[in-house]
Design a protein around this motif. Structure first.
Motif, PDB file in Angstrom:
ATOM      1  N   ASN A 152     -13.141   1.569  34.622  1.00  0.00           N
ATOM      2  CA  ASN A 152     -13.881   1.991  33.438  1.00  0.00           C
ATOM      3  C   ASN A 152     -13.101   3.109  32.762  1.00  0.00           C
ATOM      4  N   THR A 153     -13.180   3.167  31.436  1.00  0.00           N
ATOM      5  CA  THR A 153     -12.515   4.256  30.734  1.00  0.00           C
ATOM      6  C   THR A 153     -13.354   5.521  30.840  1.00  0.00           C
ATOM      7  N   MET A 154     -12.715   6.640  30.619  1.00  0.00           N
ATOM      8  CA  MET A 154     -13.418   7.918  30.613  1.00  0.00           C
ATOM      9  C   MET A 154     -14.519   7.922  29.553  1.00  0.00           C
ATOM     10  N   ALA A 155     -14.229   7.334  28.406  1.00  0.00           N
ATOM     11  CA  ALA A 155     -15.201   7.309  27.309  1.00  0.00           C
ATOM     12  C   ALA A 155     -16.449   6.522  27.697  1.00  0.00           C
ATOM     13  N   GLU A 156     -16.284   5.405  28.383  1.00  0.00           N
ATOM     14  CA  GLU A 156     -17.417   4.575  28.787  1.00  0.00           C
ATOM     15  C   GLU A 156     -18.323   5.323  29.767  1.00  0.00           C
ATOM     16  N   VAL A 157     -17.713   5.949  30.741  1.00  0.00           N
ATOM     17  CA  VAL A 157     -18.502   6.695  31.722  1.00  0.00           C
ATOM     18  C   VAL A 157     -19.183   7.894  31.062  1.00  0.00           C
ATOM     19  N   ALA A 158     -18.461   8.584  30.177  1.00  0.00           N
ATOM     20  CA  ALA A 158     -19.039   9.743  29.494  1.00  0.00           C
ATOM     21  C   ALA A 158     -20.227   9.337  28.624  1.00  0.00           C
ATOM     22  N   ALA A 159     -20.129   8.186  27.966  1.00  0.00           N
ATOM     23  CA  ALA A 159     -21.213   7.725  27.106  1.00  0.00           C
ATOM     24  C   ALA A 159     -22.487   7.478  27.908  1.00  0.00           C
ATOM     25  N   ILE A 160     -22.323   6.919  29.090  1.00  0.00           N
ATOM     26  CA  ILE A 160     -23.490   6.679  29.954  1.00  0.00           C
ATOM     27  C   ILE A 160     -24.147   7.999  30.333  1.00  0.00           C
ATOM     28  N   HIS A 161     -23.326   8.999  30.634  1.00  0.00           N
ATOM     29  CA  HIS A 161     -23.863  10.295  31.033  1.00  0.00           C
ATOM     30  C   HIS A 161     -24.514  11.028  29.861  1.00  0.00           C
ATOM     31  N   VAL A 162     -24.016  10.840  28.660  1.00  0.00           N
ATOM     32  CA  VAL A 162     -24.633  11.473  27.489  1.00  0.00           C
ATOM     33  C   VAL A 162     -26.065  10.976  27.316  1.00  0.00           C
ATOM     34  N   VAL A 163     -26.262   9.662  27.467  1.00  0.00           N
ATOM     35  CA  VAL A 163     -27.602   9.089  27.351  1.00  0.00           C
ATOM     36  C   VAL A 163     -28.517   9.657  28.431  1.00  0.00           C
ATOM     37  N   ALA A 164     -28.007   9.709  29.650  1.00  0.00           N
ATOM     38  CA  ALA A 164     -28.806  10.232  30.758  1.00  0.00           C
ATOM     39  C   ALA A 164     -29.148  11.707  30.559  1.00  0.00           C
TER      40      ALA A 164
END
Length: 272
Positions: free
Chosen positions: A28-40
Motif C-alpha cells: 500500500n502507498t503511504m497516501a492510501e494508509v494515511a487517508a484511511i487514518h484521516v477518516v478514522a
C-alpha cells in the motif's frame, strides 16, 4: 530517512505494525494508509467533541437527577454514528404505519446527517439535548400525535396537484416560514397590502369560502395550542444543521390568520 526512522515515524502516527509492513513492502502507498487514518481520526475527534459536550453538561450541574445522569453516562460512550442512529430510530418509531412514512420520517429527522464535520460547541450541546429529548416517552407520544395529525388531517394549502396529503402539509410548512416568517422578520404588518399579496400567493388567491376554511383551521390550531416541545425540537434541528431557526409556529399562524382576515374584508371578520 532510514528504514528504521520511517518505521518509528509511522508508529508514532498511529499506524499498526501490519500497516507499517504493508508500506515498507509497497503493498500500500503511504497516501492510501494515511487517508484511511484521516477518516478514522475524524470520527474519533467528533466522538471526543460529543463526549466533551456531555461532560460539560454534567459539570454544569443542571442534570443531577439519577435518570439524567444514567442517560448522560450512556451517551458519553456513544459514537457520532450511534448518536445519529438514536434520532433515526426515534423517527422510524414515530412515523411507523403512517401515510407517506418516508417523507414524514425525513421531515422529523430534519433531513441529512445530524452534525457537520466540524460542529461548534453550541451544535454539540443541541445534539446532546436532542438525543435526550427523543428518548423521553412523553415527548415520543407528543411527536406521534403531531405526525398522525400531519398525515391524516386536512391541510391549509390549495390541495392542487398530485401531492399526497402529508406532502402538501410538508410543503405548506416549508412555505409558511419562507413567506410568512420572512414577512414577520421584515416587520410587515398583517393588515398591509404586502401582507395581502403574501396570503394570496401562499393560499393560491383564495375566495371567500376558502378564506373562511383557512381562518377556522388556523384559529383551531391556535385555540388548541402548539406544543412548545415540538417548537423546541425544530429549533434544535435547525441549530444542528446550521440553518436559521424557524419562526415559532404559533406566531406564524397568528400572523397568517390576521392577514387572512384583513384581506377578506368586513364580511369574514364579522363571522369571527
Amino acid at each position: 530517512m532510514t528504514r528504521l526512522e520511517l518505521v518509528a515515524t509511522l508508529r508514532e502516527l498511529g499506524l499498526s505494525q501490519a500497516e507499517v509492513r504493508s508500506v515498507l513492502n509497497r503493498e500500500n502507498t503511504m497516501a492510501e494508509v494515511a487517508a484511511i487514518h484521516v477518516v478514522a481520526l475524524d470520527a474519533h475527534i467528533t466522538t471526543l467533541q460529543l463526549r466533551h459536550a456531555v461532560l460539560s453538561a454534567i459539570a454544569a450541574g443542571d442534570r443531577e437527577e439519577p435518570g439524567h445522569m444514567d442517560l448522560l453516562n450512556r451517551m458519553a460512550r456513544l459514537s457520532a454514528q450511534e448518536r445519529e442512529q438514536i434520532i433515526d430510530d426515534f423517527a422510524a418509531r414515530i412515523c411507523d404505519g403512517l401515510d407517506a412514512e418516508p417523507q414524514l420520517r425525513d421531515r422529523l429527522r430534519g433531513g441529512g446527517r445530524q452534525l457537520p464535520d466540524a460542529p461548534t460547541q453550541e451544535q454539540l450541546d443541541a445534539s446532546l439535548e436532542l438525543s435526550e429529548m427523543v428518548q423521553d416517552p412523553e415527548f415520543q407520544q407528543v411527536a406521534r400525535r403531531a405526525m398522525e395529525q400531519s398525515s391524516s388531517g386536512q391541510t391549509m394549502t390549495s390541495g392542487a396537484g398530485h401531492y399526497s396529503e402529508p406532502d402538501r402539509n410538508r410543503l405548506f410548512a416549508q412555505n409558511l416560514d419562507r413567506t410568512v416568517g420572512a414577512a414577520m422578520r421584515e416587520g410587515i404588518a398583517p393588515n398591509s397590502p404586502r401582507a395581502a399579496e403574501i396570503v394570496d400567493r401562499l393560499l393560491g388567491n383564495p375566495g371567500p369560502e376558502r378564506r373562511t376554511a383557512v381562518r377556522d383551521r388556523l384559529r383551531a390550531h391556535l385555540d388548541t395550542g402548539i406544543d412548545e416541545r415540538l417548537e423546541h425540537y425544530r429549533q434544535l434541528l435547525a441549530l444542528i444543521h446550521g440553518q436559521q431557526p424557524p419562526s415559532p409556529r404559533a406566531a406564524l399562524y397568528a400572523w397568517l390568520a390576521d392577514a387572512n382576515d384583513a384581506g377578506a374584508g368586513p364580511q369574514l371578520v364579522e363571522q369571527r
